[in-house]
Scaffold this motif. Sequence first.
Motif, PDB file in Angstrom:
ATOM      1  N   THR A   1       0.777  -1.153   0.149  1.00 49.56           N
ATOM      2  CA  THR A   1       0.067   0.013   0.088  1.00 49.56           C
ATOM      3  C   THR A   1       0.787   1.299   0.083  1.00 49.56           C
ATOM      4  OG1 THR A   1       0.009  -0.033   2.338  1.00 49.56           O
ATOM      5  CG2 THR A   1      -2.068  -1.272   1.233  1.00 49.56           C
ATOM      6  N   CYS A   2       1.869   1.151   0.379  1.00 48.74           N
ATOM      7  CA  CYS A   2       2.822   2.276   0.706  1.00 48.74           C
ATOM      8  C   CYS A   2       3.763   2.910  -0.528  1.00 48.74           C
ATOM      9  CB  CYS A   2       3.299   2.414   2.265  1.00 48.74           C
ATOM     10  SG  CYS A   2       2.394   2.519   3.375  1.00 48.74           S
ATOM     11  N   ALA A   3       4.128   4.013  -0.868  1.00 51.18           N
ATOM     12  CA  ALA A   3       5.211   4.220  -1.569  1.00 51.18           C
ATOM     13  C   ALA A   3       6.513   4.228  -0.643  1.00 51.18           C
ATOM     14  CB  ALA A   3       4.876   5.849  -2.024  1.00 51.18           C
ATOM     15  N   GLU A   4       7.557   3.977  -1.392  1.00 49.10           N
ATOM     16  CA  GLU A   4       8.750   3.821  -0.835  1.00 49.10           C
ATOM     17  C   GLU A   4       9.179   5.144   0.011  1.00 49.10           C
ATOM     18  OE1 GLU A   4      12.096   1.898  -2.667  1.00 49.10           O
ATOM     19  OE2 GLU A   4      11.070   0.156  -2.935  1.00 49.10           O
ATOM     20  N   GLY A   5       9.720   4.984   1.160  1.00 45.92           N
ATOM     21  CA  GLY A   5      10.096   6.317   1.885  1.00 45.92           C
ATOM     22  C   GLY A   5      11.719   6.124   2.447  1.00 45.92           C
ATOM     23  N   SER A   6      11.880   6.820   3.373  1.00 47.47           N
ATOM     24  CA  SER A   6      13.292   6.911   4.094  1.00 47.47           C
ATOM     25  C   SER A   6      13.479   7.519   5.548  1.00 47.47           C
ATOM     26  CB  SER A   6      14.199   7.669   3.201  1.00 47.47           C
ATOM     27  OG  SER A   6      15.597   7.308   3.551  1.00 47.47           O
ATOM     28  N   MET A   7      14.542   7.221   6.046  1.00 54.11           N
ATOM     29  CA  MET A   7      14.685   7.603   7.354  1.00 54.11           C
ATOM     30  C   MET A   7      16.060   8.332   7.615  1.00 54.11           C
ATOM     31  SD  MET A   7      12.481   4.892   9.758  1.00 54.11           S
ATOM     32  CE  MET A   7      12.861   5.487  11.182  1.00 54.11           C
ATOM     33  N   ILE A   8      16.280   9.286   8.303  1.00 56.07           N
ATOM     34  CA  ILE A   8      17.626   9.951   8.396  1.00 56.07           C
ATOM     35  C   ILE A   8      17.856  10.230   9.953  1.00 56.07           C
ATOM     36  CG2 ILE A   8      19.172  11.903   7.809  1.00 56.07           C
ATOM     37  CD1 ILE A   8      17.408  12.036   5.058  1.00 56.07           C
ATOM     38  N   THR A   9      18.976   9.806  10.429  1.00 54.40           N
ATOM     39  CA  THR A   9      19.447  10.276  11.702  1.00 54.40           C
ATOM     40  C   THR A   9      20.131  11.583  11.695  1.00 54.40           C
ATOM     41  OG1 THR A   9      19.344   8.029  12.812  1.00 54.40           O
ATOM     42  CG2 THR A   9      20.633   9.693  13.877  1.00 54.40           C
TER      43      THR A   9
ATOM     44  N   GLY B   1      21.144  15.367  21.530  1.00 51.51           N
ATOM     45  CA  GLY B   1      21.922  15.819  20.303  1.00 51.51           C
ATOM     46  C   GLY B   1      21.539  15.008  19.219  1.00 51.51           C
ATOM     47  N   SER B   2      20.319  14.296  19.141  1.00 47.82           N
ATOM     48  CA  SER B   2      20.103  13.515  18.123  1.00 47.82           C
ATOM     49  C   SER B   2      18.631  13.094  17.832  1.00 47.82           C
ATOM     50  CB  SER B   2      20.813  11.872  18.171  1.00 47.82           C
ATOM     51  OG  SER B   2      20.342  11.000  17.351  1.00 47.82           O
ATOM     52  N   PHE B   3      18.386  13.371  16.818  1.00 47.40           N
ATOM     53  CA  PHE B   3      16.802  12.977  16.231  1.00 47.40           C
ATOM     54  C   PHE B   3      16.793  12.284  14.913  1.00 47.40           C
ATOM     55  CE2 PHE B   3      17.682  17.137  14.709  1.00 47.40           C
ATOM     56  CZ  PHE B   3      17.110  17.075  13.598  1.00 47.40           C
ATOM     57  N   PHE B   4      15.617  11.970  14.348  1.00 50.33           N
ATOM     58  CA  PHE B   4      15.576  10.978  13.150  1.00 50.33           C
ATOM     59  C   PHE B   4      14.196  12.090  12.439  1.00 50.33           C
ATOM     60  CE2 PHE B   4      13.248   7.982  15.468  1.00 50.33           C
ATOM     61  CZ  PHE B   4      12.274   7.783  14.616  1.00 50.33           C
ATOM     62  N   VAL B   5      14.088  12.019  11.227  1.00 47.76           N
ATOM     63  CA  VAL B   5      13.168  12.433  10.341  1.00 47.76           C
ATOM     64  C   VAL B   5      13.037  11.260   9.501  1.00 47.76           C
ATOM     65  CG1 VAL B   5      13.781  14.827  10.557  1.00 47.76           C
ATOM     66  CG2 VAL B   5      14.842  13.487   8.845  1.00 47.76           C
ATOM     67  N   SER B   6      11.797  11.438   8.944  1.00 49.96           N
ATOM     68  CA  SER B   6      11.107  10.465   7.889  1.00 49.96           C
ATOM     69  C   SER B   6      10.122  11.028   7.104  1.00 49.96           C
ATOM     70  CB  SER B   6      10.423   9.400   8.912  1.00 49.96           C
ATOM     71  OG  SER B   6       9.895   8.398   8.293  1.00 49.96           O
ATOM     72  N   GLY B   7       9.895  10.213   6.084  1.00 43.70           N
ATOM     73  CA  GLY B   7       9.163  10.716   4.768  1.00 43.70           C
ATOM     74  C   GLY B   7       9.321   9.886   3.712  1.00 43.70           C
ATOM     75  N   LEU B   8       8.688  10.566   2.396  1.00 44.90           N
ATOM     76  CA  LEU B   8       8.644   9.787   1.199  1.00 44.90           C
ATOM     77  C   LEU B   8      10.303   9.810   0.908  1.00 44.90           C
ATOM     78  CD1 LEU B   8       5.593  11.246  -0.307  1.00 44.90           C
ATOM     79  CD2 LEU B   8       5.869   8.901   0.538  1.00 44.90           C
ATOM     80  N   ALA B   9      10.860   8.743  -0.016  1.00 43.94           N
ATOM     81  CA  ALA B   9      12.048   8.724  -0.419  1.00 43.94           C
ATOM     82  C   ALA B   9      12.705  10.041  -1.138  1.00 43.94           C
ATOM     83  CB  ALA B   9      12.069   7.293  -1.458  1.00 43.94           C
ATOM     84  N   ASP B  10      11.993  10.495  -2.133  1.00 51.02           N
ATOM     85  CA  ASP B  10      12.435  11.655  -2.889  1.00 51.02           C
ATOM     86  C   ASP B  10      12.441  12.864  -2.045  1.00 51.02           C
ATOM     87  OD1 ASP B  10      12.524  10.106  -5.043  1.00 51.02           O
ATOM     88  OD2 ASP B  10      10.548  10.966  -6.002  1.00 51.02           O
ATOM     89  N   ASP B  11      11.617  13.249  -1.206  1.00 54.58           N
ATOM     90  CA  ASP B  11      11.687  14.080  -0.141  1.00 54.58           C
ATOM     91  C   ASP B  11      12.810  14.103   0.634  1.00 54.58           C
ATOM     92  OD1 ASP B  11       9.484  15.507  -1.143  1.00 54.58           O
ATOM     93  OD2 ASP B  11       8.047  14.251   0.241  1.00 54.58           O
ATOM     94  N   LEU B  12      13.170  12.934   1.135  1.00 52.49           N
ATOM     95  CA  LEU B  12      14.377  12.588   2.230  1.00 52.49           C
ATOM     96  C   LEU B  12      15.502  12.712   1.600  1.00 52.49           C
ATOM     97  CD1 LEU B  12      14.103  11.833   5.340  1.00 52.49           C
ATOM     98  CD2 LEU B  12      11.925  11.841   4.223  1.00 52.49           C
ATOM     99  N   GLN B  13      15.700  12.524   0.254  1.00 47.94           N
ATOM    100  CA  GLN B  13      16.889  12.604  -0.440  1.00 47.94           C
ATOM    101  C   GLN B  13      17.289  14.131  -0.746  1.00 47.94           C
ATOM    102  OE1 GLN B  13      17.970   9.315  -0.291  1.00 47.94           O
ATOM    103  NE2 GLN B  13      19.547  10.288  -1.918  1.00 47.94           N
TER     104      GLN B  13
END
Length: 340
Positions: free
Chosen positions: A150-158, A185-197
Motif C-alpha cells: 500500500t505504501c510508496a517507498e520512503g526513508s529515514m535519516i538520523t 543531540g540526536s533525532f531522526f526524520v522520516s518521509g517519502l524517498a524523494d523528499d528525504l533525498q
Amino acid sequence: MTFISKDRPQTGNSATPSSNRHSATDTGLIFMFAGQGSQYFQMGRELYDHDDIFRHHMDRCDRLLSFDLRDVLYNDAHKGGAFDAVEWTHPALFCLGYSLAQVLIEQGYRPSGVLGHSLGEYIAATIAGMFSLEEGLELVVRQAQILKQTCAEGSMITVMESPEFYRKRPDIFFRASLGGINYDGSFFVSGLADDLQRVLAALNSASVFSVQLPVRYGFHSSAIDPAESEFRNICRSVRLSRPQIPFYSCALAGDVSRHVWDSSDEYLWRIPRGEAQFKTMVENSFPNPERYTFIDLSATATLSGFLKYGFGDRYTHHFAINQFGRNLDSMATLLSQITP
C-alpha cells in the motif's frame, strides 16, 4: 489471526520468562529492543553457529515463517549487501531480539522490565506476555506485507543535532516529519524517498552530520498512512493481555498505560506511526538510574548508544551483540557484567 507458516507444527504460546534463579522484581534488568535501521545481513551468525539456546529459538521462529529466515540472514552470498527489504527485515529483527532475550532468560537472567523502540515494541510486548510469540511475529509479518502493498517507498535519516535544529530549519526539513528524538543531540526524520533525498542533500550542504538508515519506508510519518486502515483491522483481532512485567514504550513516552486494553488497534498502530520518544520515555520512567541495568538486545547496540551519548554515565547499560561480529565474546562480556 491466521499465521503464515510453512505447514510446520507451531510451538507453545508462552513467550514470557520462565522462573529461574532471579525473581522478576529483584534483578533491575531492563531488556531493550530497537527497530528498523539496526539490521544487517549476518547479524547473530556466530551465536547461531555456536550457541544452542540462540539457535533453538531462531529455528523455532523460522518454523513459523513462510520463507527460510536463516537462509536470508546467513547466506554468504548476501554479505555486504543492503538489508532493507521490509518483508525480510521486519521478521528478522523480531526473531533476533526475541532469541537474544531467550539466551539470557534461559540462563536465569529474568528482566524486571522491557523497553521497546519502534518495531522493538512488538518484541518487548511479546517478552512481557502481552501476546504470544506466534501473535507477535505474525503481526510484524502482516505489517510488512501491508506496507509493501500500500505504501510508496520512503526513508529515514538520523541527524546529529539538537531537536531544536529541526524546528529552526524548515527550509531543510520541508516535507520531512520529525520521527523521533533519541537524546538532546540526536533525532531522526522520516518521509517519502524523494523528499528525504532532498533533506539529505541539504544537510550535507549545511555540514550537518547525518546518516540515512537502511529502510525503504517512512516509519513515524504520514508516508505510511496508506497502510493504516488494513493494519488496524488486523490489530482489532489481537487480544492484548496485561504485561506480566513493567513495559516501557517509546510510542507512549512511558509505561504502557491502562487505555491500551480498550483500544489495541490504536496502540499497535501508534508504534510504527507515532513519534518515537526515547529521550522523554527514559526521563519519565527511570528517575532513579541506580536501580536499573539496561541490556540492549538489538543488532547494533543502538539504544545502549542513545543512553551513552545522551545521558552520560547516569545509566548503566550493556549490549549483547553489535555489527562488528565476535558475538560469543560480546555475549560472554555481557554475562560477566551482569552476573550477581
